[in-house]
Design an enzyme around this catalytic site. Sequence first.
Site, PDB file in Angstrom:
ATOM      1  N   HIS A 144      -8.046  32.665  -6.939  1.00 33.58           N
ATOM      2  CA  HIS A 144      -6.774  32.137  -6.418  1.00 33.58           C
ATOM      3  C   HIS A 144      -5.835  31.774  -7.569  1.00 33.58           C
ATOM      4  O   HIS A 144      -4.655  32.153  -7.576  1.00 33.58           O
ATOM      5  CB  HIS A 144      -7.076  30.904  -5.547  1.00 33.58           C
ATOM      6  CG  HIS A 144      -5.875  30.103  -5.161  1.00 33.58           C
ATOM      7  ND1 HIS A 144      -5.350  30.102  -3.887  1.00 33.58           N
ATOM      8  CD2 HIS A 144      -5.102  29.242  -5.882  1.00 33.58           C
ATOM      9  CE1 HIS A 144      -4.303  29.294  -3.853  1.00 33.58           C
ATOM     10  NE2 HIS A 144      -4.139  28.759  -5.047  1.00 33.58           N
ATOM     11  N   GLU A 145      -6.351  31.051  -8.560  1.00 30.99           N
ATOM     12  CA  GLU A 145      -5.514  30.614  -9.676  1.00 30.99           C
ATOM     13  C   GLU A 145      -5.064  31.795 -10.543  1.00 30.99           C
ATOM     14  O   GLU A 145      -3.928  31.833 -11.020  1.00 30.99           O
ATOM     15  CB  GLU A 145      -6.256  29.582 -10.523  1.00 30.99           C
ATOM     16  CG  GLU A 145      -6.608  28.300  -9.783  1.00 30.99           C
ATOM     17  CD  GLU A 145      -5.405  27.602  -9.185  1.00 30.99           C
ATOM     18  OE1 GLU A 145      -4.274  27.804  -9.685  1.00 30.99           O
ATOM     19  OE2 GLU A 145      -5.579  26.871  -8.196  1.00 30.99           O
ATOM     20  N   HIS A 148      -2.034  33.449  -9.173  1.00 29.35           N
ATOM     21  CA  HIS A 148      -0.776  32.788  -9.546  1.00 29.35           C
ATOM     22  C   HIS A 148      -0.275  33.311 -10.899  1.00 29.35           C
ATOM     23  O   HIS A 148       0.927  33.555 -11.082  1.00 29.35           O
ATOM     24  CB  HIS A 148      -0.989  31.274  -9.651  1.00 29.35           C
ATOM     25  CG  HIS A 148      -1.058  30.566  -8.341  1.00 29.35           C
ATOM     26  ND1 HIS A 148      -0.180  30.793  -7.312  1.00 29.35           N
ATOM     27  CD2 HIS A 148      -1.906  29.600  -7.895  1.00 29.35           C
ATOM     28  CE1 HIS A 148      -0.469  30.015  -6.287  1.00 29.35           C
ATOM     29  NE2 HIS A 148      -1.524  29.276  -6.612  1.00 29.35           N
ATOM     30  N   GLU A 224       1.019  29.617  -2.129  1.00 25.49           N
ATOM     31  CA  GLU A 224      -0.381  29.237  -1.942  1.00 25.49           C
ATOM     32  C   GLU A 224      -1.073  30.181  -0.960  1.00 25.49           C
ATOM     33  O   GLU A 224      -2.209  30.602  -1.186  1.00 25.49           O
ATOM     34  CB  GLU A 224      -0.482  27.789  -1.453  1.00 25.49           C
ATOM     35  CG  GLU A 224      -0.071  26.745  -2.474  1.00 25.49           C
ATOM     36  CD  GLU A 224      -0.867  26.837  -3.759  1.00 25.49           C
ATOM     37  OE1 GLU A 224      -2.079  27.142  -3.709  1.00 25.49           O
ATOM     38  OE2 GLU A 224      -0.278  26.618  -4.837  1.00 25.49           O
TER      39      GLU A 224
END
EC number: 3.4.24.-
Length: 326
Positions: A144-145, A148, A224
């Site tokens: 997930h990070e 980003h 997100e």
Amino acid sequence: MATSTRFVGDAGLTARMTATMFLLGGLFVAVVVGLITIAPPGWGFVIGVVALGILWFQWYNSDSLALKAMRAREVSPQEAPELHDMIDRLCALADMPKPKVAIAYTDLPNAFATGRSPSRAAVCVTTGILDRLTREELEGVLAHELSHVAHRDVLVMTLASSAGIIAGMTMRGAQYGGMFGGFGGGRRDDRNSGVPVWLLILVASLVVYAISFLATRLLSRYRELSADRAGAYLTGRPSALADALVKITGDISSIPQKDLRAASSMNAFFIAPALSGVSMKTLTSTHPSLEQRLQQLAKVQAELSRPLDGSFDDGPPPAGPDLRGR
């Protein structure tokens, strides 16, 4: 805006980031030009330099400012071999440069990414999240990070906040000027038909701050969901990220309020906000609700479970695993 990686693309995220930067960039220029116009002679150049300096500082130091805010420390492969191994594997899978790896020594279970570009980025996890998650769950959070970083939305969020910073500084300056008769005195007040210049600046700055506040939060919620989706597709295990989100959200409520308040400035960058007992279904929230995130991950799980030969075209695919718990 996304760099070339194997993360799934998101045209909606790109469009929203572009629109947000265009809107807030225009507001930023309007505030600076307005200040230069009404400022006493000789102050225009100073105002312009200060505004550009804030933008440059935010951009250049975006990878270190967030780490300092969380008192995080970069760790070597020898200090955190398992963490580095997971990030090495995910970066190879995503075909992207490896960011710096950092750990924040706090019981708050969370993680965030920061940096001005994929080659100048950092991924940070807290000791709280390392203590609570399984390897698969932590890998889902790291994917997930890294999404980003690949989509460059961390940089966009950092720069977008500059408009709010400038507006906040201007509001304080206007209040100061109103209290002590600044901004050129009576002559400039006369030019505005008796309306004090400091009051006009205060109102304009409030409007800019409000727009910046809402625009960054709307973008934050979408980014997100986009990172959840991209990370789940990369690992192929949406249920692991779902389990991680359930654990993180549940355990945050047990963290002392003073620790949550201390970390609240990082909420827009965390994988889950450092809040307890507050509804996330508001315009001011930085994250979508847990229910929204779990529903999206359930859909990704169903898509990944569907056979490539289309054998379920005549009916719905079989139900995926329960993503709300083990």
